[in-house]
Design an enzyme around this catalytic site. Structure first.
Site, PDB file in Angstrom:
ATOM      1  N   HIS A 228      76.832  41.305  46.544  1.00 27.35           N
ATOM      2  CA  HIS A 228      76.499  42.649  46.012  1.00 27.35           C
ATOM      3  C   HIS A 228      76.832  42.732  44.530  1.00 27.35           C
ATOM      4  O   HIS A 228      76.255  43.523  43.799  1.00 27.35           O
ATOM      5  CB  HIS A 228      77.301  43.729  46.759  1.00 27.35           C
ATOM      6  CG  HIS A 228      77.141  43.652  48.238  1.00 27.35           C
ATOM      7  ND1 HIS A 228      75.929  43.864  48.868  1.00 27.35           N
ATOM      8  CD2 HIS A 228      78.018  43.351  49.234  1.00 27.35           C
ATOM      9  CE1 HIS A 228      76.085  43.708  50.177  1.00 27.35           C
ATOM     10  NE2 HIS A 228      77.334  43.410  50.426  1.00 27.35           N
TER      11      HIS A 228
ATOM     12  N   HIS B 221      85.176  44.213  39.091  1.00 22.44           N
ATOM     13  CA  HIS B 221      83.773  43.857  39.288  1.00 22.44           C
ATOM     14  C   HIS B 221      82.919  44.779  38.440  1.00 22.44           C
ATOM     15  O   HIS B 221      83.436  45.702  37.812  1.00 22.44           O
ATOM     16  CB  HIS B 221      83.404  43.989  40.770  1.00 22.44           C
ATOM     17  CG  HIS B 221      83.540  45.385  41.270  1.00 22.44           C
ATOM     18  ND1 HIS B 221      84.714  45.870  41.818  1.00 22.44           N
ATOM     19  CD2 HIS B 221      82.669  46.424  41.248  1.00 22.44           C
ATOM     20  CE1 HIS B 221      84.544  47.145  42.132  1.00 22.44           C
ATOM     21  NE2 HIS B 221      83.326  47.501  41.781  1.00 22.44           N
TER      22      HIS B 221
ATOM     23  N   HIS C  14      78.875  46.879  37.874  1.00 20.67           N
ATOM     24  CA  HIS C  14      77.602  47.377  38.390  1.00 20.67           C
ATOM     25  C   HIS C  14      76.638  47.436  37.211  1.00 20.67           C
ATOM     26  O   HIS C  14      77.064  47.726  36.074  1.00 20.67           O
ATOM     27  CB  HIS C  14      77.766  48.781  38.982  1.00 20.67           C
ATOM     28  CG  HIS C  14      78.743  48.845  40.109  1.00 20.67           C
ATOM     29  ND1 HIS C  14      78.376  48.740  41.438  1.00 20.67           N
ATOM     30  CD2 HIS C  14      80.106  48.978  40.099  1.00 20.67           C
ATOM     31  CE1 HIS C  14      79.469  48.834  42.196  1.00 20.67           C
ATOM     32  NE2 HIS C  14      80.520  48.973  41.412  1.00 20.67           N
TER      33      HIS C  14
ATOM     34  N   GLU D 195      77.232  53.584  36.894  1.00 21.14           N
ATOM     35  CA  GLU D 195      77.265  54.421  38.115  1.00 21.14           C
ATOM     36  C   GLU D 195      77.582  55.861  37.711  1.00 21.14           C
ATOM     37  O   GLU D 195      76.809  56.769  38.014  1.00 21.14           O
ATOM     38  CB  GLU D 195      78.288  53.857  39.094  1.00 21.14           C
ATOM     39  CG  GLU D 195      77.896  52.439  39.567  1.00 21.14           C
ATOM     40  CD  GLU D 195      78.344  52.131  40.980  1.00 21.14           C
ATOM     41  OE1 GLU D 195      79.552  52.149  41.243  1.00 21.14           O
ATOM     42  OE2 GLU D 195      77.466  51.889  41.832  1.00 21.14           O
TER      43      GLU D 195
ATOM     44  N   HIS E 118      84.554  48.203  37.056  1.00 19.07           N
ATOM     45  CA  HIS E 118      85.533  48.872  37.935  1.00 19.07           C
ATOM     46  C   HIS E 118      86.747  47.968  38.112  1.00 19.07           C
ATOM     47  O   HIS E 118      86.609  46.855  38.629  1.00 19.07           O
ATOM     48  CB  HIS E 118      84.907  49.162  39.300  1.00 19.07           C
ATOM     49  CG  HIS E 118      83.882  50.244  39.246  1.00 19.07           C
ATOM     50  ND1 HIS E 118      82.935  50.437  40.234  1.00 19.07           N
ATOM     51  CD2 HIS E 118      83.624  51.185  38.309  1.00 19.07           C
ATOM     52  CE1 HIS E 118      82.166  51.453  39.926  1.00 19.07           C
ATOM     53  NE2 HIS E 118      82.562  51.936  38.750  1.00 19.07           N
TER      54      HIS E 118
ATOM     55  N   THR F 218      82.024  53.285  45.749  1.00 20.85           N
ATOM     56  CA  THR F 218      80.595  53.516  45.500  1.00 20.85           C
ATOM     57  C   THR F 218      79.742  52.522  46.287  1.00 20.85           C
ATOM     58  O   THR F 218      78.528  52.435  46.074  1.00 20.85           O
ATOM     59  CB  THR F 218      80.267  53.363  43.998  1.00 20.85           C
ATOM     60  OG1 THR F 218      80.563  52.008  43.614  1.00 20.85           O
ATOM     61  CG2 THR F 218      81.063  54.338  43.160  1.00 20.85           C
ATOM     62  N   VAL F 219      80.413  51.759  47.152  1.00 23.98           N
ATOM     63  CA  VAL F 219      79.685  50.852  48.055  1.00 23.98           C
ATOM     64  C   VAL F 219      80.141  51.146  49.476  1.00 23.98           C
ATOM     65  O   VAL F 219      81.280  51.610  49.677  1.00 23.98           O
ATOM     66  CB  VAL F 219      79.951  49.366  47.720  1.00 23.98           C
ATOM     67  CG1 VAL F 219      79.465  49.008  46.338  1.00 23.98           C
ATOM     68  CG2 VAL F 219      81.429  49.024  47.878  1.00 23.98           C
TER      69      VAL F 219
HETATM   70  O1  LIG Z   1      83.095  51.241  45.150  1.00 27.10           O
HETATM   71  B1  LIG Z   1      83.546  50.270  44.257  1.00 27.10           B
HETATM   72  O2  LIG Z   1      82.519  49.483  43.742  1.00 27.10           O
HETATM   73  O3  LIG Z   1      84.283  50.966  43.245  1.00 27.10           O
HETATM   74  C1  LIG Z   1      85.603  51.202  43.798  1.00 27.10           C
HETATM   75  C2  LIG Z   1      85.846  50.080  44.701  1.00 27.10           C
HETATM   76  C3  LIG Z   1      87.037  49.572  45.262  1.00 27.10           C
HETATM   77  C4  LIG Z   1      86.985  48.429  46.052  1.00 27.10           C
HETATM   78  C5  LIG Z   1      85.780  47.804  46.278  1.00 27.10           C
HETATM   79  C6  LIG Z   1      84.593  48.325  45.727  1.00 27.10           C
HETATM   80  C7  LIG Z   1      84.675  49.465  44.960  1.00 27.10           C
HETATM   81 ZN   LIG Z   2      82.450  49.329  41.840  1.00 35.58          ZN
END
Ligand SMILES: O[B-]1(O)OCc2ccccc21
Ligand SMILES: [Zn+2]
Length: 263
Positions: free
Chosen positions: A64, A94, A96, A106, A119, A199-200
């Site tokens: 992802h 990571h 986006h 986002e 993030h 957000t996932v």
């Molecule tokens: O939803 B995210 O991409 O942002 C906050 C978060 C925390 C842990 C995994 C993925 C995410």
């Molecule tokens: Zn994220």
């Protein structure tokens, strides 16, 4: 019914609610930050970021996004201050991004998209004994959001994109050591903060968001390399499975207030 969630029409954000009912919850992320509605809160402390470059371990293509994971076995790398009580342990970071440079973040600011968003994920190690446990609690996670704007090449992002040859397809990983994510933070630590979610999927409503006002830079070419990663394990249909875009649209603010650390 979708089998594996993703970002295409058949398994993307518009149908995540089929498998993940929290998608229609009351504190979902991301949101559009309307700056004139943000409330300046003088009680917000300055953010305290203390990361150790030795905590960096591995970079993984998750299918992802790509994630840099850290050793979170002790409080060597933590985030404190801001809206937080206690310390939050660094777990991973990571990104986006979108299919073109004009969008991909986002969160939005007054309706404006940035090209991408970083993030940096932490969990409340004072109240919980693991990330997984913290991820289920309303005050379990703290995520630092940093906007990326197209401009000069970012020498620190270069260290990350240099690993992509080894993690082209889903599930691949490669050692990623000696990296302190503070190098990815802008000069100003002014922020907005609000209660939100992952957000996932599973979209857990356990994140206190801290979104920095000032973006960092990434070059067009560096961002293009993000899109060359693959969502899938095989490289059969190279075009069909490029990681072109992995950002969730903004969600309703509902009964939430955004606070600002600055006037
Ligand atoms: O939803 B995210 O991409 O942002 C906050 C978060 C925390 C842990 C995994 C993925 C995410
Ligand atoms: Zn994220």
């Amino acid at each position: 019914m979708m089998h594996q969630w993703g970002y295409e029409d058949h398994n993307g954000p518009e149908v995540w609610h089929d498998l993940f009912p929290l998608a229609n919850g009351d504190r979902q992320s991301p949101i559009n930050i309307i700056t004139r509605d943000a409330i300046y809160d003088p009680s917000l402390q300055p953010l305290q970021v203390n990361y150790d470059h030795d905590s960096a371990k591995v970079v993984i293509n998750t299918g992802h996004t790509f994630t840099m994971e850290f050793d979170d076995g002790d409080d060597t790398s933590v985030l404190r201050g801001g809206p937080f009580i206690g310390s939050y342990r660094l777990r991973q970071f990571h990104f986006h991004w979108g299919s073109s440079d004009g969008h991909g973040s986002e969160h939005k600011v007054d309706g404006m998209d940035y090209a991408a968003e970083l993030h940096i994920v932490h969990w409340n190690s004072e109240k919980f004994s693991s990330f997984v446990e913290a991820a289920c609690a309303p005050d379990g996670l703290a995520v630092l959001g940093v906007f990326l704007k197209i401009g000069e090449p970012n020498r620190y992002i270069e260290r990350i994109t240099d690993t992509f040859g080894a993690i082209r397809s889903k599930g691949k990983q490669s050692p990623f050591t000696n990296f302190d994510p503070s190098c990815l933070l802008p000069a100003s630590m002014d922020f907005w903060t609000y209660p939100g979610s992952l957000t996932v999927p599973p979209l857990l409503e356990s994140v206190t968001w801290v979104v920095l006002k000032e973006p960092i830079s990434i070059s067009h070419e560096q961002l293009a390399r993000f899109r060359s990663l693959l969502f899938t394990k095989d490289t059969a249909e190279i075009e069909a499975c490029c990681m072109k875009s992995n950002h969730r649209p903004v969600q309703p603010l509902k009964n939430r207030k955004v606070r600002a650390s600055f006037l």
